[in-house]
Scaffold this active site. Structure first.
Site, PDB file in Angstrom:
ATOM      1  N   TYR A 230       0.062  -4.097   3.188  1.00  0.00           N
ATOM      2  CA  TYR A 230      -0.467  -3.573   1.897  1.00  0.00           C
ATOM      3  C   TYR A 230       0.471  -2.283   1.341  1.00  0.00           C
ATOM      4  CZ  TYR A 230      -3.557  -1.271  -1.514  1.00  0.00           C
ATOM      5  OH  TYR A 230      -3.865  -0.639  -2.753  1.00  0.00           O
TER       6      TYR A 230
ATOM      7  N   LYS B  42       2.869  -2.813  -1.933  1.00  0.00           N
ATOM      8  CA  LYS B  42       2.757  -1.884  -2.844  1.00  0.00           C
ATOM      9  C   LYS B  42       4.043  -0.963  -3.261  1.00  0.00           C
ATOM     10  CE  LYS B  42      -1.434  -2.363  -4.399  1.00  0.00           C
ATOM     11  NZ  LYS B  42      -1.631  -2.887  -5.662  1.00  0.00           N
TER      12      LYS B  42
END
Length: 307
Positions: free
Chosen positions: A176, A180
């Site tokens: 993640y 991001k």
């Protein structure tokens, strides 16, 4: 009504932040394409129960907008597939005749420590977050470029969704965090490339209570008592997103804004710090003291979440 008659796509708009963004855009006069696949928190389709079927999740937000007097259409295209992203942009153009704003928000989690993270879990998160930002941005950009080259004025906006995890890192979220962080890089490149066509591209790094955060941060994100300001309400993030989607934000591009509750912070990211130039190739044996001197002058890095 700072977005009156602007046409907006919001991905992942069936719940959480995306739903809050879609509703606030509608309150500010925009016509909204509500995109959501209706998947579970970890990305499986047909999650059932509170997750509901795909069409119902997107349609529920669209119906809520129509009930308040706005105009919205539900869309269940897979934004991480080229044809799905193309179809999403076509939905806006077919239904409303134009496209002014793209809010990339869709995502899910597959959290693991790095040594436990499978290749499939890595690929799935990269696909929905990073590829799911790239493809709608590409197809919206193709439309805006064509409009600009045809001599029609473009005043378009893209708002991408990064995260504090992408800016600072987050233990247990290597996939993640990497995705991001990639979104920030994509934002900077898109801002530079699409500006000539009348498009601004910015990113937000929001903190709010959603399905993706309620388990990881249950203690700090609990709803407050009656009458108290709920700093973790997803709706707190949406006014910034809507302003970035408005004509007023025309001079702002290539920026990342961290937002939590009532606090907005312009994130400054990587900047060149202390430097030294030896004028020739370095001898590795000499580098220790030189690097120590540079680090002594440099700002200390922000701590990784969960470290």
């Amino acid at each position: 009504m700072i977005c009156e008659d602007r046409v907006v796509i919001v991905t992942g708009a069936g719940r959480g932040l995306g739903r809050a963004h879609a509703l606030e855009f509608a309150r500010q006069g925009a016509k909204v394409v509500v995109n959501d696949l209706g998947v579970s928190l970890s990305g499986e389709s047909g999650g059932g129960g509170a997750d509901g079927p795909a069409q119902a999740v997107a349609e529920e937000t669209a119906e809520e907008i129509r009930a308040m007097g706005g105009d919205a259409v539900a869309d269940c295209s897979d934004v991480a597939a080229d044809e799905g992203a193309r179809r999403l942009v076509a939905t806006a153009l077919d239904r409303f005749g134009r496209l002014d704003v793209l809010v990339n928000n869709a995502g899910f989690l597959r959290d693991r420590m790095l040594v436990n993270l499978s290749e499939e879990e890595w690929d799935a998160v990269m696909r929905v977050h990073l590829k799911g930002h790239f493809l709608p941005l590409k197809h919206a950009g193709l439309h805006w470029r064509a409009e600009s080259k045809a001599g029609r004025p473009v005043d378009a906006r893209v708002i991408n969704t990064s995260s504090g995890a992408g800016l600072l890192g987050s233990v247990g979220q290597g996939n993640y965090s990497a995705a991001k962080a990639g979104i920030v890089g994509l934002t900077l490149v898109a801002a530079a490339e699409l500006g000539r066509y009348g498009v601004t591209v910015n990113a937000i790094a929001p903190a709010a209570r959603t399905r993706m955060t309620e388990q990881a941060f249950a203690a700090t994100m609990a709803a407050p008592g009656i009458g108290q300001f709920d700093a973790m309400d997803p709706g707190n993030v949406s006014p910034l997103v809507v302003w970035l989607g408005s004509a007023e934000s025309a001079a702002v591009t290539g920026r990342v804004f961290e937002i939590e509750g009532g606090r907005i912070c312009v994130m400054e990211g990587f900047r060149r710090g202390p430097a030294i130039d030896g004028g020739t190739r370095w001898d590795a044996a000499r580098l220790g003291p030189e690097i120590a001197g540079l680090l002594a002058e440099a700002a200390r890095p922000e701590p990784v979440y969960g470290a």
